[in-house]
Scaffold this motif. Structure first.
Motif, PDB file in Angstrom:
ATOM      1  N   ALA A  35       9.199  45.917  20.594  1.00  0.00           N
ATOM      2  CA  ALA A  35      10.575  46.069  21.087  1.00  0.00           C
ATOM      3  C   ALA A  35      11.326  44.742  21.016  1.00  0.00           C
ATOM      4  N   ASN A  36      10.677  43.651  21.448  1.00  0.00           N
ATOM      5  CA  ASN A  36      11.320  42.339  21.372  1.00  0.00           C
ATOM      6  C   ASN A  36      11.630  41.962  19.941  1.00  0.00           C
ATOM      7  N   TYR A  37      10.709  42.221  19.034  1.00  0.00           N
ATOM      8  CA  TYR A  37      10.904  41.893  17.627  1.00  0.00           C
ATOM      9  C   TYR A  37      12.084  42.673  17.059  1.00  0.00           C
ATOM     10  N   LEU A  38      12.139  43.970  17.364  1.00  0.00           N
ATOM     11  CA  LEU A  38      13.216  44.797  16.816  1.00  0.00           C
ATOM     12  C   LEU A  38      14.574  44.419  17.402  1.00  0.00           C
ATOM     13  N   LEU A  39      14.592  43.984  18.646  1.00  0.00           N
ATOM     14  CA  LEU A  39      15.864  43.593  19.246  1.00  0.00           C
ATOM     15  C   LEU A  39      16.355  42.251  18.706  1.00  0.00           C
ATOM     16  N   LYS A  40      15.429  41.334  18.438  1.00  0.00           N
ATOM     17  CA  LYS A  40      15.817  40.008  17.961  1.00  0.00           C
ATOM     18  C   LYS A  40      16.128  39.993  16.468  1.00  0.00           C
ATOM     19  N   LEU A  51      16.713  55.110  14.726  1.00  0.00           N
ATOM     20  CA  LEU A  51      15.956  55.285  15.968  1.00  0.00           C
ATOM     21  C   LEU A  51      16.530  54.405  17.072  1.00  0.00           C
ATOM     22  N   LEU A  52      16.797  53.135  16.761  1.00  0.00           N
ATOM     23  CA  LEU A  52      17.361  52.221  17.762  1.00  0.00           C
ATOM     24  C   LEU A  52      18.738  52.690  18.220  1.00  0.00           C
ATOM     25  N   GLN A  57      22.023  55.133  22.526  1.00  0.00           N
ATOM     26  CA  GLN A  57      22.915  56.197  22.982  1.00  0.00           C
ATOM     27  C   GLN A  57      22.287  56.942  24.155  1.00  0.00           C
ATOM     28  N   ASP A  58      20.986  57.201  24.074  1.00  0.00           N
ATOM     29  CA  ASP A  58      20.297  57.895  25.165  1.00  0.00           C
ATOM     30  C   ASP A  58      20.357  57.069  26.445  1.00  0.00           C
TER      31      ASP A  58
END
Length: 69
Positions: A35-40, A51-52, A57-58
């Protein structure tokens, strides 16, 4: 007639519980790092971007539902 089974010893119970907790901890750590990797870092895969976007949105829709209550 039903016969009660032998009781599981504390040591066996604790071994199984510890193994389960270690497995869960490993999965949680992996999920947080991902999650940290995908956000950064901006993902190159369009499926991950989608997906993100859906997750964001959810989260925003659930926040607005919580505020209404």
């Amino acid at each position: 007639m039903a016969v009660p089974k032998k009781r599981t010893s504390k040591s066996k119970k604790n071994l199984r519980k510890t193994a389960w907790k270690q497995k869960v901890q490993k999965q949680a750590t992996r999920a947080l790092f991902l999650a940290n990797y995908l956000l950064k870092n901006k993902p190159e895969d369009p499926a991950i971007e989608k997906l993100l976007k859906n997750l964001n949105q959810d989260n925003s829709s659930s926040d607005s539902v919580d505020k209404k209550e």
